[in-house]
Motif scaffolding. Structure first.
Motif, mmCIF file in Angstrom:
data_model
loop_
_atom_site.group_PDB
_atom_site.id
_atom_site.type_symbol
_atom_site.label_atom_id
_atom_site.label_comp_id
_atom_site.label_asym_id
_atom_site.label_seq_id
_atom_site.Cartn_x
_atom_site.Cartn_y
_atom_site.Cartn_z
ATOM 1 N N UNK A 193 -28.947 40.703 53.569
ATOM 2 C CA UNK A 193 -28.066 39.562 53.281
ATOM 3 C C UNK A 193 -26.900 40.001 52.391
ATOM 4 N N UNK A 194 -25.758 39.362 52.568
ATOM 5 C CA UNK A 194 -24.631 39.652 51.678
ATOM 6 C C UNK A 194 -25.034 39.426 50.230
ATOM 7 N N UNK A 195 -25.800 38.369 49.980
ATOM 8 C CA UNK A 195 -26.183 38.064 48.605
ATOM 9 C C UNK A 195 -27.088 39.116 47.992
ATOM 10 N N UNK C 178 -14.671 26.000 49.155
ATOM 11 C CA UNK C 178 -15.000 27.378 49.529
ATOM 12 C C UNK C 178 -16.188 27.811 48.703
ATOM 13 N N UNK C 179 -17.204 28.349 49.376
ATOM 14 C CA UNK C 179 -18.421 28.716 48.657
ATOM 15 C C UNK C 179 -18.816 30.154 48.931
ATOM 16 N N UNK C 180 -19.377 30.788 47.927
ATOM 17 C CA UNK C 180 -20.047 32.070 48.129
ATOM 18 C C UNK C 180 -21.325 31.872 48.923
ATOM 19 N N UNK C 238 -18.316 36.216 49.079
ATOM 20 C CA UNK C 238 -18.678 36.567 47.704
ATOM 21 C C UNK C 238 -20.082 36.008 47.472
ATOM 22 N N UNK C 239 -20.739 36.506 46.440
ATOM 23 C CA UNK C 239 -22.126 36.130 46.199
ATOM 24 C C UNK C 239 -22.207 34.737 45.582
ATOM 25 N N UNK C 240 -21.459 34.524 44.517
ATOM 26 C CA UNK C 240 -21.503 33.265 43.771
ATOM 27 C C UNK C 240 -20.113 32.650 43.700
ATOM 28 N N UNK C 311 -19.808 28.088 39.122
ATOM 29 C CA UNK C 311 -20.792 28.996 39.709
ATOM 30 C C UNK C 311 -21.828 28.099 40.373
ATOM 31 N N UNK C 312 -21.962 28.223 41.685
ATOM 32 C CA UNK C 312 -22.856 27.322 42.412
ATOM 33 C C UNK C 312 -24.302 27.406 41.934
ATOM 34 N N UNK C 313 -24.709 28.557 41.412
ATOM 35 C CA UNK C 313 -26.104 28.699 40.961
ATOM 36 C C UNK C 313 -26.300 28.219 39.512
#
Lengths: 344, 344, 344, 344
Positions: A193-195, C178-180, C238-240, C311-313
């Motif tokens: 996974x990219x993550x 837009x989301x990681x 991107x991850x986050x 940061x979505x997380x």
């Protein structure tokens, strides 16, 4: 036009074959198979191909239909070509296998690394390991080609001149290799996974990887005897590309290494020995069927360092497969393979 | 509260010091300098710090003001600490230099690799190479610390157990290292652009890199004599992280390597020996002051492979600098350094 | 110490809870559950946590054990909290649900978007939508919190000042988000592979996405009536990070928009209104529980543009969950949430 | 063979022209200029071109030499083509300008946005805005082409069908655009570093960007009157690609939007209207001269959403420039432009 089929066309080497063959002047893709996507148009799965192959639809594998092709590529997991190759050869269709099924000459060793019995040991005598820089003339006559793996291609091309000239200690060769994630295929696995894989670097298989016996076999051929190899592959956060950093210990005064490399590959259309002091970047081969090499001898000491880069999906898989096809059918070697890499 | 200053705070090690010190219970940042950005608030340059350090503004370097600090970090290009360190020490301020200015004990060798005369040879006797895992007790008493470089930290920690125990051929050690791009600093250079460095991998400095003499010096200390090292750094498309893959040739039967590594680092708060068979990922240390190690012996042969990962900006720079500060001022070693890495 | 449990701890919001709580002065993680990884140590799955939580092992979900905690976080796919929340509340354990199970007040609408009947409609009256910037005081008294989704948090915070002040046409609001990739979770799906999602950008769900009704509900609360919203999410390599770009049409002369935003969030510890003319970057909030906002009015026309990053997380999931916990248990609001973002 | 020259060949549009022209059957690159790199071989700067153009060396710009070409491409910053274009036209050489120098018909507006007087106002009457999908026939006769910008190409192609058919409110059009970093060129600037731009997303120029007047001019032509446009560009962590998300308010019942789009572009070789419900990915056009479009009407409401993707360096620059060349010289429109995109 030469009619070709592709078995297992949904993976990355399959779509890369289609991309390369779209520009090939002498080849037409007649059939493409997939168990999971039968009935779907290839351009639905791979929208980059919209406007190309608009009539091409994945079908179930069918030996009769594939047998009407002049050649069939296997872009499949290991084991599939074992089951089908024999029947195709009987029908007069030549087989170019991108999987690992026929790369090892020893069925026992294959069984050891792949955890299952070899499915077609009777074909091993005929199968030819298709590294054109080593056995171009035999490829022209072959009916069954095992296309070299991605790591093995990068490592062998970088070490051939040194081993053939007997310049390094064959018992202690090191290949530190870095690969983009397409080397792991299109399977949906968490570590890919990219993550998970982005913004990180890691080694894997440090204690043993399936490409190890294949590389050892090829290096042994060049050295004329067993080669002791430490091979550590690494996962790198990029889509395509392999960078092999190769270390050998010189057993004597080697002379002009740059000249040795240039001479060895002077006639090769797909191997580029860069100027002395260079550091090839993997992006310089992205999408192109080329291996770029540089040779270093730090501090004029007894360690030689070779840097070798390829695009794992092209020179490390589908491009090399097309190169084999060109040789087998007497075409221009560079047909379909003459586009420059894309950069940036 | 211990009052600290930071010279050259606009680079990546500067902002990382600020990030780490924001959570440090015993430290207060009193001054931060920059020639180029004097007058600008740090949170304007680094919006991640908005809400922290809201009063802190870059000022021109000023020995008098810095001299009122208990300690000053240099997060500068080489040469700057040479000019200022002596004056600060005279004022009773301790100096923790993250640059290369005091890492080599030999002024001649420094001049050779950095292309200019050493600017403060009189201080070399006092300067201490601040790798806590090797000279913790002497760091407690030191006034002038040279913080180890990023590659040198990853390589030394991975090789120390083997060299100290005399298990490998010291003439043929190989360090194949991969670094994220922050290792090249915040300078605006074409090869560091995303469009150039992303989706690619390359070696650089294969014939000689400035970290080579520093690593050789440190390994030599551990081995009790000169070490022949081949060091090839690579640029990897990620922001942070170093992955060192280290190869040594065993000179005899080594015993239990896993136990050796675990024993060597049992008391170390910032070195993590992973379970046998592990492959540490650089992301597992992102933002954290830790080095994770794994040791492999492929095929039970005579080559040992050590995998060593750090965050180049933390254990490879600013975190290790804070660790030194903690030791010098008798604080808890882990103060300000106890946050887990951020993953994913 | 407050004892908490985490249900479904193997996903990205689970590991992020652990990362944040490792530094929380008043909280201790007592239990963590996973059906798939029961028996595995958390630090084996997440090596960034080695040295933290070394005794913590995933266990099977068990209401009795969880019921001994003061609070339980659900970091699960939808449907799981429906089944367990009621029993935990009966045992006196408070529930903080990071999933979508209790975000919509209308069970019918929930069933429509999630394709199954709501599993705990009796709890809907008690469930509170935990956006602290809107209902801080009620959160302090709540027993069952629905933590807002990531897109909904970024969009609501950016539009609240405009809607509460009645400045824009409520029938035509646009949220281009837009989301990681961590927004899609840790599931092994082909479109989330690095080889698929990297070096690319795409919209998804343009004709309808599950976060749409949640955002509409929240915006409607602020506007005092229905809001017509067009919401187009995009996947970014991107991850986050989430970047919401919000467009509203001004219905009259709005006055000083910058001052309006600053006033609205003056007392909020986790919302940062940037200076006029700013363009917040998602990396400026990486790892931190903060939403940064900027408001623009291009050409002084009748369109207002709000830029909102989280940061979505963290602010979009686990950080906001801890914020709710802090409020529910009378702790300092910023406990465990005061670390700066990591940059670069 | 048509002989072409390239002025300013060291930037990304320059190397992309070389990559595309390497496969063009009717074109030969005769001269390439660079002030900074004069004397260097192009394959030294761009190793992907090794084996192609091995004789081509950057020279200083020289009107006489360039004037011997049939056509000259300008791949330069703004201002350069102003100075040279007139002289080349006098010598009978056609000019294809990839810069912004001749895109705006109004010299005053150009001066306003570029902060300097227009350098060749006398040529504005002759300059033609080279969007083939709008003025193919006039391009065939043109001597001076202004190649559209990258954002303007993606936005115009996505909105043309709606504006030409008069279906949307022309006063309130929104273009939310996301670009890879090559859009900012090859200049060494801190915000373009991998360490700064990777793992992040941000808007820029929200209050006004130089592409705004160009887009407004083109949309105004299609609408037959002024268009009120809000244009917000964003920087995305990828090398290539533009994703434009376009929002319009329908002024009445629009009929079948999918059919409208398919009809409008039915004869266009480089515009691909995807099936209803699609979400085009930028990677599906990487390296290819194509714009892929999808049209959505969420909830059958009064907002239409168009998704438009191009490769900024191909359909947004060098590929479109070659398309113009093909038209101007009566060649097959797709010559040199028929390779599929590279994916993954």
């Amino acid at each position: 036009m030469i009619k070709v089929g592709i078995v297992g066309g949904t993976g990355y080497t399959g779509v890369e074959l289609l991309r390369l063959l779209a520009r090939h002047p002498d080849v037409e893709v007649d059939a493409i198979t997939s168990r999971s996507e039968a009935g779907m148009a290839v351009s639905e799965l791979y929208p980059n191909l919209r406007g190309h192959y608009d009539e091409l639809v994945f079908s179930l594998p069918d030996a009769e239909r594939l047998g009407r092709c002049d050649a069939v590529f296997f872009a499949t997991p290991h084991g599939v070509a074992h089951a089908l190759a024999g029947e195709l050869l009987e029908r007069g269709t030549r087989v170019i296998d991108l999987s690992a099924d026929f790369r090892l000459r020893d069925a026992e060793e294959w069984a050891h690394w792949y955890g299952q019995a070899h499915g077609a040991p009777a074909l091993l005598g005929e199968a030819l390991y298709g590294l054109p820089e080593v056995r171009r003339e035999r490829i022209r006559e072959a009916r069954l080609i095992a296309v070299p793996g991605c790591y093995p291609t990068a490592v062998q091309l970088g070490l051939l001149p040194l081993l053939e000239a007997g310049l390094i200690d064959v018992e202690h060769v090191i290949a530190d290799c870095k690969s983009g994630v397409t080397g792991a295929g299109r399977g949906a696995k968490v570590p890919s996974l990219l993550a998970e894989a982005s913004e990180s670097m890691k080694a894997y298989g440090a204690s043993g990887h399936r490409h190890l016996p294949e590389i050892r076999q090829g290096l042994g051929d060049a050295a004329g005897g067993p080669v002791g190899l430490t091979f550590v592959p690494h996962l790198t956060p990029m889509i395509r590309g392999i960078h092999a950093t190769l270390y050998g210990r010189l057993t004597g005064e080697p002379g002009d290494l740059q000249a040795l490399f240039e001479r060895r590959f002077a006639a090769e259309p797909f191997v580029d020995v860069m100027p002395a002091g260079s550091h090839p970047e993997t992006r310089s081969v992205k999408g192109a069927n080329v291996c770029r090499l540089a040779v270093h001898r730090p501090g004029d000491g007894d360690t030689v360092v070779v840097l070798s880069v390829i695009d794992n999906l092209v020179k490390g898989a589908s491009g090399q497969a097309v190169h084999n096809l060109n040789l087998m059918f007497g075409l221009d070697e560079t047909a379909g393979l003459d586009a420059p890499a894309i950069m940036p």
